[in-house]
Design an enzyme around this catalytic site. Structure first.
Site, short mmCIF file in Angstrom:
data_model
loop_
_atom_site.label_atom_id
_atom_site.label_comp_id
_atom_site.label_asym_id
_atom_site.label_seq_id
_atom_site.Cartn_x
_atom_site.Cartn_y
_atom_site.Cartn_z
CG ASP A 79 6.07 -8.87 125.41
OD1 ASP A 79 7.16 -8.94 126.50
OD2 ASP A 79 6.41 -8.58 124.27
CD GLU A 137 12.01 -7.11 124.52
OE1 GLU A 137 12.76 -6.41 124.02
OE2 GLU A 137 11.47 -8.27 124.32
CD GLU A 138 9.99 -10.36 121.68
OE1 GLU A 138 10.53 -9.65 120.63
OE2 GLU A 138 10.61 -11.27 122.24
CG HIS A 360 12.08 -13.82 117.96
ND1 HIS A 360 11.77 -12.63 117.58
CD2 HIS A 360 12.40 -13.83 119.21
CE1 HIS A 360 11.71 -11.82 118.56
NE2 HIS A 360 12.45 -12.08 119.70
#
Length: 389
Positions: A79, A137-138, A360
Site C-alpha cells: 500500500d 500496512e499504513e 510520509h
C-alpha cells in the site's frame, strides 16, 4: 557469494525499473489491485507458485528447494499513502492524491529482486521461501488478516525477515536491533456530546468544545503523572473538530488520535485509562460521550538470534562498522504480528543523506542503489539459513 553479487548486478536494471513502475501506481489500503496484479505477474514469470487475493489484495509467491528443510518468509507491503506527490520525478505517481511516500515501492522491488536471484540458485536451497506482499500496512493493517488466512502455514514459517528504508539511518548503513524496535500503536476516536446554544448564554449550554479541551490536557497528564517516566509513552490528539461559527456554543466535539508505547502492559491498559479520564470529565461537566478505542499493532520486537544473523550478514556486505544499533522509534509496524509468530527480524536500511525528506512527506525519495544492498541481505540470509550443507 561472488555469484550472488553477479546475479544481483544482472538483475539491477529490472530491480530499479520495478521500483519506478510501482511508484507510478500507488494505491491506498485494500485498493492495491493494480499493484497486486503487477507483483503476481512477476512472481508467476519466475515460475513460483502464486496465490492472490489473500486478505483481499495480498499476494504470496512460494519457492521450493529440491530438498526438505525450514521455511523463510520475506515480507513487503503493497500500500501507499493518501499524499499528493511533490517530488518532480519523471516516474512520479499517476494516481492523483496517492504516493509511495513511505518507501513501500522500494520494499516491493527488493523482495521481487530477491525472488529473481534466489530462483536462479533454487537448486542449492533446502526447504521453502515465501515471498509475502501484504495490504494496508499504513492502516488498518493487513498482516493479521493474512495470518488469519493461513499465510504462515503449509508450510509453517520458521524465519521471518523484512526491512524498512529509513531516513534516520545514514545511507550506507544498516540498522539492526535485538528486542523492541518499534512501538505498539492504537487509535482512538472520541465524540463529546453536550448541549449547544447562544454564545452569550453559556449557563444554558453544555459546551462540548470546552470539555474537549479539558480532555486533551487530561490525556497528556496520564503520561506525565500516571506512567513510569522510564517507560516511553506518547498520546497524540491529531484531530479536533468542533463548532460552526463565532457566536454558537458547540453541541459536539470530535477528537481523534493515537497512543504509542514499548511496554505491553501499558499498551493493554490504555483503553481503560482513557475511558476513565473521559468519563470523569464528562460526568463532572454534564456531557455524554462515545469513545471508540481501536487496538492497533503490538510492539515490533526482533528475535535476538535472528537479529544476530542479520547483523553478521549485513556486516559482510557493508562492513561491520556500518551495521549500527538504531534508536527505537515510536512509529508502529504490523510486521510485529509476523515477528510474534516466528523467529524474525525487521531491520532499517539507511537512506539518510543531505536533503532527504522524511517518511510520509510529499517529497520523499531515495538513492536507488540502496535497493541492491537490501536484495543482497535478503539473498545471503536465505542462503545462510536454507543453503544445503
Amino acid at each position: 557469494m561472488d555469484e550472488i553479487k553477479a546475479l544481483i548486478e544482472k538483475h539491477r536494471e529490472k530491480i530499479v525499473q520495478t521500483r519506478r513502475d510501482l511508484h507510478q501506481i500507488p494505491e491506498t489500503a485494500y485498493t492495491e489491485f493494480k499493484t497486486a496484479e503487477y507483483v503476481a505477474k512477476r512472481l508467476d514469470h519466475l515460475g513460483l507458485a502464486v496465490t492472490t487475493g489473500i486478505a483481499k489484495t495480498g499476494v504470496l509467491g512460494l519457492l521450493a528447494g529440491p530438498e526438505p528443510g525450514k521455511t523463510l518468509m520475506l515480507r513487503s507491503e503493497l500500500d501507499a499513502l493518501p499524499v499528493k506527490e511533490e517530488t518532480g520525478l519523471p516516474f512520479a505517481s499517476t494516481h492523483e492524491g496517492a504516493m509511495h511516500a513511505c518507501g513501500h515501492d522500494g520494499h516491493m522491488a527488493m523482495v521481487l529482486g530477491a525472488a529473481a536471484v534466489l530462483s536462479d540458485v533454487s537448486d542449492r536451497l533446502s526447504g521453502h521461501i515465501k515471498f509475502v506482499f501484504q495490504p494496508a500496512e499504513e492502516g488498518p493493517g493487513g498482516a493479521k488478516p493474512m495470518i488469519d488466512a493461513g499465510v504462515l502455514e503449509n508450510p509453517v514459517v520458521d524465519y521471518t525477515l523484512g526491512c524498512h528504508l529509513w531516513p534516520g539511518v545514514d545511507q550506507g548503513q544498516v540498522g539492526v536491533k535485538a528486542g523492541p524496535l518499534m512501538a505498539a500503536m492504537d487509535r482512538f476516536d472520541l465524540t463529546i456530546k453536550g448541549k449547544g446554544g447562544h454564545g452569550a448564554m453559556p449557563h444554558l449550554c453544555v459546551d462540548a468544545l470546552d470539555i474537549a479541551t479539558q480532555i486533551v490536557n487530561a490525556l497528556q497528564r496520564i503520561v506525565s503523572r500516571h506512567m513510569n517516566p522510564l517507560s516511553p509513552t506518547v498520546v497524540t490528539v491529531g484531530q479536533f473538530n468542533s463548532g460552526t461559527t463565532f457566536n454558537i456554543i458547540p453541541e459536539k466535539a470530535f477528537l481523534s488520535g493515537t497512543t504509542r508505547t514499548f511496554d505491553s502492559k501499558i499498551w493493554k491498559s490504555w483503553a481503560e485509562r482513557m475511558d476513565r479520564v473521559v468519563n470523569g470529565i464528562c460526568q463532572a461537566m454534564g456531557a455524554d460521550y462515545e469513545l471508540n478505542y481501536q487496538p492497533g499493532y503490538p510492539v515490533t520486537a526482533n528475535n535476538p538470534w535472528m537479529a544476530g544473523e542479520i547483523r553478521e550478514v549485513a556486516g559482510s556486505i557493508v562492513g561491520s562498522e556500518n551495521v549500527i544499533e538504531p534508536e527505537p522509534t515510536m512509529g508502529g509496524e504490523d510486521m510485529s504480528f509476523f515477528l510474534d509468530r516466528s523467529k524474525g527480524c525487521f531491520f532499517f536500511l539507511g537512506v539518510g543523506r543531505d536533503g532527504c525528506a522524511p517518511l510520509h512527506n510529499p517529497r520523499f525519495d531515495f538513492d536507488e542503489d540502496v535497493l541492491l544492498t537490501g536484495v543482497e541481505i535478503y539473498c545471503r540470509t536465505a542462503i545462510k539459513l536454507l543453503g544445503q550443507r
